[in-house]
Design a protein around this motif. Structure first.
Motif, PDB file in Angstrom:
ATOM      1  N   GLY A 140       0.807  -1.217   0.000  1.00 42.11           N
ATOM      2  CA  GLY A 140       0.000   0.000   0.000  1.00 42.11           C
ATOM      3  C   GLY A 140       0.836   1.260   0.000  1.00 42.11           C
ATOM      4  N   ALA A 141       0.457   2.224   0.826  1.00 41.27           N
ATOM      5  CA  ALA A 141       1.133   3.532   0.858  1.00 41.27           C
ATOM      6  C   ALA A 141       2.576   3.432   1.349  1.00 41.27           C
ATOM      7  CB  ALA A 141       0.353   4.481   1.757  1.00 41.27           C
ATOM      8  N   PHE A 142       2.949   2.305   1.919  1.00 47.01           N
ATOM      9  CA  PHE A 142       4.291   2.142   2.473  1.00 47.01           C
ATOM     10  C   PHE A 142       5.296   1.648   1.435  1.00 47.01           C
ATOM     11  CE2 PHE A 142       1.294   1.487   5.992  1.00 47.01           C
ATOM     12  CZ  PHE A 142       1.666   2.556   6.789  1.00 47.01           C
ATOM     13  N   GLY A 143       4.867   1.472   0.195  1.00 44.08           N
ATOM     14  CA  GLY A 143       5.769   0.941  -0.833  1.00 44.08           C
ATOM     15  C   GLY A 143       5.863  -0.567  -0.719  1.00 44.08           C
ATOM     16  N   TYR A 144       7.080  -1.078  -0.823  1.00 43.26           N
ATOM     17  CA  TYR A 144       7.274  -2.526  -0.763  1.00 43.26           C
ATOM     18  C   TYR A 144       7.581  -2.989   0.649  1.00 43.26           C
ATOM     19  CZ  TYR A 144       7.626  -2.936  -5.870  1.00 43.26           C
ATOM     20  OH  TYR A 144       7.367  -2.931  -7.206  1.00 43.26           O
ATOM     21  N   SER A 145       7.128  -4.186   0.942  1.00 39.17           N
ATOM     22  CA  SER A 145       7.466  -4.892   2.166  1.00 39.17           C
ATOM     23  C   SER A 145       8.227  -6.144   1.758  1.00 39.17           C
ATOM     24  CB  SER A 145       6.182  -5.263   2.916  1.00 39.17           C
ATOM     25  OG  SER A 145       6.490  -5.995   4.080  1.00 39.17           O
ATOM     26  N   ASP A 146       9.119  -6.618   2.614  1.00 35.66           N
ATOM     27  CA  ASP A 146       9.833  -7.855   2.314  1.00 35.66           C
ATOM     28  C   ASP A 146      10.045  -8.634   3.601  1.00 35.66           C
ATOM     29  OD1 ASP A 146      12.719  -7.542   3.409  1.00 35.66           O
ATOM     30  OD2 ASP A 146      12.391  -5.652   2.334  1.00 35.66           O
ATOM     31  N   GLY A 147      10.327  -9.918   3.449  1.00 33.49           N
ATOM     32  CA  GLY A 147      10.537 -10.781   4.607  1.00 33.49           C
ATOM     33  C   GLY A 147      12.002 -11.096   4.847  1.00 33.49           C
ATOM     34  N   GLY A 148      12.892 -10.320   4.254  1.00 30.81           N
ATOM     35  CA  GLY A 148      14.318 -10.591   4.397  1.00 30.81           C
ATOM     36  C   GLY A 148      14.820 -11.450   3.254  1.00 30.81           C
ATOM     37  N   ALA A 149      16.126 -11.515   3.137  1.00 31.29           N
ATOM     38  CA  ALA A 149      16.747 -12.249   2.032  1.00 31.29           C
ATOM     39  C   ALA A 149      16.554 -13.750   2.180  1.00 31.29           C
ATOM     40  CB  ALA A 149      18.240 -11.918   1.972  1.00 31.29           C
ATOM     41  N   VAL A 150      16.341 -14.409   1.041  1.00 33.88           N
ATOM     42  CA  VAL A 150      16.194 -15.865   0.974  1.00 33.88           C
ATOM     43  C   VAL A 150      17.440 -16.422   0.287  1.00 33.88           C
ATOM     44  CG1 VAL A 150      14.839 -17.754  -0.037  1.00 33.88           C
ATOM     45  CG2 VAL A 150      13.684 -15.690   0.803  1.00 33.88           C
ATOM     46  N   THR A 151      17.981 -17.520   0.816  1.00 28.98           N
ATOM     47  CA  THR A 151      19.120 -18.206   0.202  1.00 28.98           C
ATOM     48  C   THR A 151      18.708 -19.641  -0.108  1.00 28.98           C
ATOM     49  OG1 THR A 151      20.007 -18.865   2.355  1.00 28.98           O
ATOM     50  CG2 THR A 151      20.834 -16.792   1.416  1.00 28.98           C
ATOM     51  N   GLY A 152      19.529 -20.350  -0.869  1.00 34.44           N
ATOM     52  CA  GLY A 152      19.242 -21.758  -1.190  1.00 34.44           C
ATOM     53  C   GLY A 152      18.232 -21.873  -2.307  1.00 34.44           C
ATOM     54  N   ALA A 161       3.272 -19.400  -8.764  1.00 33.62           N
ATOM     55  CA  ALA A 161       4.051 -20.477  -8.159  1.00 33.62           C
ATOM     56  C   ALA A 161       5.332 -20.692  -8.959  1.00 33.62           C
ATOM     57  CB  ALA A 161       3.235 -21.761  -8.111  1.00 33.62           C
ATOM     58  N   VAL A 162       6.468 -20.639  -8.256  1.00 31.76           N
ATOM     59  CA  VAL A 162       7.756 -20.840  -8.918  1.00 31.76           C
ATOM     60  C   VAL A 162       8.780 -21.289  -7.882  1.00 31.76           C
ATOM     61  CG1 VAL A 162       8.571 -18.453  -8.667  1.00 31.76           C
ATOM     62  CG2 VAL A 162       9.391 -19.826 -10.577  1.00 31.76           C
ATOM     63  N   GLU A 163       9.724 -22.086  -8.354  1.00 29.02           N
ATOM     64  CA  GLU A 163      10.840 -22.514  -7.514  1.00 29.02           C
ATOM     65  C   GLU A 163      12.136 -22.159  -8.247  1.00 29.02           C
ATOM     66  OE1 GLU A 163      12.427 -26.816  -6.264  1.00 29.02           O
ATOM     67  OE2 GLU A 163      10.467 -26.307  -5.368  1.00 29.02           O
ATOM     68  N   ILE A 164      13.022 -21.456  -7.544  1.00 28.60           N
ATOM     69  CA  ILE A 164      14.283 -21.007  -8.134  1.00 28.60           C
ATOM     70  C   ILE A 164      15.430 -21.521  -7.269  1.00 28.60           C
ATOM     71  CG2 ILE A 164      15.689 -19.000  -8.777  1.00 28.60           C
ATOM     72  CD1 ILE A 164      13.168 -19.195 -10.461  1.00 28.60           C
ATOM     73  N   ASP A 165      16.322 -22.299  -7.866  1.00 29.37           N
ATOM     74  CA  ASP A 165      17.539 -22.755  -7.192  1.00 29.37           C
ATOM     75  C   ASP A 165      18.572 -21.637  -7.309  1.00 29.37           C
ATOM     76  OD1 ASP A 165      19.871 -23.916  -6.297  1.00 29.37           O
ATOM     77  OD2 ASP A 165      19.823 -25.596  -7.698  1.00 29.37           O
ATOM     78  N   LEU A 166      18.723 -20.877  -6.257  1.00 32.05           N
ATOM     79  CA  LEU A 166      19.578 -19.692  -6.288  1.00 32.05           C
ATOM     80  C   LEU A 166      21.050 -20.030  -6.467  1.00 32.05           C
ATOM     81  CD1 LEU A 166      17.735 -17.726  -3.478  1.00 32.05           C
ATOM     82  CD2 LEU A 166      17.666 -17.239  -5.926  1.00 32.05           C
ATOM     83  N   ASP A 167      21.519 -21.103  -5.856  1.00 33.04           N
ATOM     84  CA  ASP A 167      22.933 -21.481  -5.976  1.00 33.04           C
ATOM     85  C   ASP A 167      23.311 -21.839  -7.408  1.00 33.04           C
ATOM     86  OD1 ASP A 167      23.417 -21.023  -3.262  1.00 33.04           O
ATOM     87  OD2 ASP A 167      22.775 -23.060  -2.725  1.00 33.04           O
ATOM     88  N   SER A 168      22.353 -22.342  -8.175  1.00 38.73           N
ATOM     89  CA  SER A 168      22.635 -22.722  -9.567  1.00 38.73           C
ATOM     90  C   SER A 168      22.879 -21.506 -10.453  1.00 38.73           C
ATOM     91  CB  SER A 168      21.496 -23.571 -10.145  1.00 38.73           C
ATOM     92  OG  SER A 168      20.363 -22.765 -10.430  1.00 38.73           O
ATOM     93  N   LEU A 169      22.531 -20.321  -9.993  1.00 40.78           N
ATOM     94  CA  LEU A 169      22.692 -19.106 -10.791  1.00 40.78           C
ATOM     95  C   LEU A 169      24.162 -18.770 -11.026  1.00 40.78           C
ATOM     96  CD1 LEU A 169      19.922 -16.805  -9.286  1.00 40.78           C
ATOM     97  CD2 LEU A 169      19.765 -18.352 -11.254  1.00 40.78           C
ATOM     98  N   VAL A 170      25.037 -19.217 -10.151  1.00 41.06           N
ATOM     99  CA  VAL A 170      26.464 -18.914 -10.283  1.00 41.06           C
ATOM    100  C   VAL A 170      27.292 -20.168 -10.539  1.00 41.06           C
ATOM    101  CG1 VAL A 170      26.370 -16.783  -8.951  1.00 41.06           C
ATOM    102  CG2 VAL A 170      26.824 -18.944  -7.786  1.00 41.06           C
TER     103      VAL A 170
END
Length: 171
Positions: A140-152, A161-170
Motif C-alpha cells: 500500500g502507501a508504504f511501498g514494498y514490504s519484504d521478509g528478508g533475504a532468501v538463500t538456497g 508459483a515458482v521454484e528457483i535454485d539460487l545457488d545454480s545461478l552462479v
C-alpha cells in the motif's frame, strides 16, 4: 566507446553500464526456470524498456530497463500492434540482479520507483556469496514490504508459483 544502455529518470538520460557476463548468465538461468514454470498467459522477457507510467504524457518520464520482467502475453501482442514499451501496469514481476555499481540503485531508487509505479512484485537478486533474493511485494502507501533475504531455494506462491535454485545461478 562506452558499452551500456540508457534509462530515463525524470526525463534525464542516464547511462548504465552493460552487465558482466556472470550477471547476464544468471538472468538467463532465471528466465529459463521461469519459462518452465509460468502459466501459458505469462511470459518472461529479458532486458526490455519498461515505461513506469509515473509522468503524464508530454512530461519528463521514467523508463527503466530491468534485467527481467514477467508480463502477460497480451502486453506483447499490444506492443506488436501499437509499438512502444511495456507499461508498468502490464507487469506482474520485475527482477533486478545487483551489480557492484547498482547496489543502491536496485535497493533504494528502483525499489521506490517500481513501488510508485504500482508494480506488485519486485525481486532483487544478489549474486554475492551466499546468493540471495529479496522478495518484495506492494504494501500500500508504504511501498514494498519484504521478509528478508532468501538463500538456497526460493519457493514462491506469489505472484505465481515458482521454484528457483539460487545457488545454480552462479554454478
Amino acid at each position: 566507446f562506452e558499452p551500456g544502455y540508457t534509462e530515463l529518470s525524470e526525463g534525464r538520460l542516464m547511462m548504465t553500464p552493460s552487465p558482466a557476463p556472470r550477471h547476464s548468465r544468471a538472468g538467463f538461468k532465471i528466465a529459463l526456470m521461469f519459462e518452465q514454470q509460468l502459466s501459458a498467459d505469462l511470459v518472461v522477457v529479458q532486458d526490455v524498456d519498461l515505461d513506469l507510467e509515473l509522468a503524464p504524457p508530454g512530461r519528463p518520464g521514467f523508463v527503466r530497463r530491468p534485467d527481467l520482467i514477467v508480463t502477460s502475453r497480451s502486453a506483447l501482442t499490444r506492443i506488436e500492434a501499437e509499438g512502444g514499451a511495456v507499461r508498468a501496469s502490464e507487469v506482474v514481476l520485475v527482477v533486478e540482479i545487483v551489480s557492484p555499481g547498482s547496489v543502491r540503485t536496485d535497493n533504494v531508487v528502483k525499489r521506490g520507483e517500481y513501488a510508485d509505479a504500482g508494480i506488485g512484485h519486485y525481486w532483487i537478486v544478489d549474486l554475492s556469496d551466499p546468493v540471495s533474493v529479496l522478495v518484495c511485494h506492494q504494501a500500500g502507501a508504504f511501498g514494498y514490504s519484504d521478509g528478508g533475504a532468501v538463500t538456497g531455494v526460493l519457493r514462491a506462491t506469489e505472484p505465481f508459483a515458482v521454484e528457483i535454485d539460487l545457488d545454480s545461478l552462479v554454478a
